[in-house]
Design an enzyme around this catalytic site. Structure first.
Site, PDB file in Angstrom:
ATOM      1  N   SER A 251       0.791  -1.237   0.000  1.00 41.21           N
ATOM      2  CA  SER A 251       0.000   0.000   0.000  1.00 41.21           C
ATOM      3  C   SER A 251       0.822   1.285   0.000  1.00 41.21           C
ATOM      4  CB  SER A 251      -0.961   0.031   1.203  1.00 41.21           C
ATOM      5  OG  SER A 251      -0.265   0.302   2.402  1.00 41.21           O
TER       6      SER A 251
ATOM      7  N   LYS B 126       0.878   4.505   6.763  1.00 45.42           N
ATOM      8  CA  LYS B 126       0.163   5.331   5.782  1.00 45.42           C
ATOM      9  C   LYS B 126       0.696   6.763   5.830  1.00 45.42           C
ATOM     10  CE  LYS B 126      -2.802   1.929   5.053  1.00 45.42           C
ATOM     11  NZ  LYS B 126      -2.774   1.135   3.820  1.00 45.42           N
TER      12      LYS B 126
END
Length: 199
Positions: free
Chosen positions: A38, A82
């Protein structure tokens, strides 16, 4: 007595060293392994990075946080890595492949145009919340700004990232630290994209 002194002479430094190492891990930094794609192209699956616990979280900081209780599918002791897009009080929206924070377009030179546009779509915080029914969603208060003590995060690889678009905001208390890539790892460009873009 002489033997005891000899034993203590090497035990005491070991104990002190362990205590210092534990204190550093508890309060200063910890080592983290990236799990999944990700954060590509800037962080790769299984890459080892450091999370600095004392660093201030800013726009575009890359953070490690405890995802259990944030993402309903995350099991206990699951950490996510993230990038912070929205700070408390910010408006966030996506339009035509661009992200806007407080109506200003975010410079996303850390990812390619295809990575910016693929899987991103057009949305606002309110439309995401209604669509995915997170944190109140259809039945509660709709968020037009990032709430106090919360952060809105995205993965750099937008088309595969499971992030705030799908389950909502990250609580400040869940943040483990700000990610830094060591100087001996990765490429210079990737290190800059992780270590130096926060503002």
């Amino acid at each position: 007595m002489k033997n005891l002194k000899e034993v203590l002479s090497w035990i005491v430094p070991i104990v002190i060293g362990l205590a210092i190492a534990l204190a550093l891990k508890q309060f200063v930094f910890t080592r983290v392994r990236v799990d999944g794609p990700s954060m590509e192209p800037n962080l790769n699956n299984n890459e080892k990075v450091f999370a600095w616990k004392m660093s201030k979280v800013k726009h575009l900081s890359v953070i490690v946080f405890d995802a259990h209780g944030e993402d309903p599918t995350a099991k206990p002791n699951t950490n996510y890595v993230k990038r912070v897009i929205g700070l408390p009080g910010d408006t966030v929206k996506s339009k035509n492949g661009y992200i806007y924070v407080n109506n200003k377009r975010v410079n996303q030179s850390f990812i390619s145009q295809s990575e910016r546009t693929s899987g991103t779509g057009n949305w606002t915080l309110a439309s995401l919340q209604r669509q995915n029914d997170w944190q109140g969603g259809k039945n509660g208060k709709i968020a037009t700004v990032v709430p106090k003590g919360k952060y809105f995060v995205l993965g750099d690889h937008r088309s595969v990232s499971n992030d705030s678009r799908y389950w909502g905001f990250v609580d400040k208390d869940k943040i483990v630290g700000v990610v830094k890539v060591p100087f001996w790892a990765s490429s210079k460009t990737k290190r800059v994209n992780i270590n130096s873009l926060a503002y």
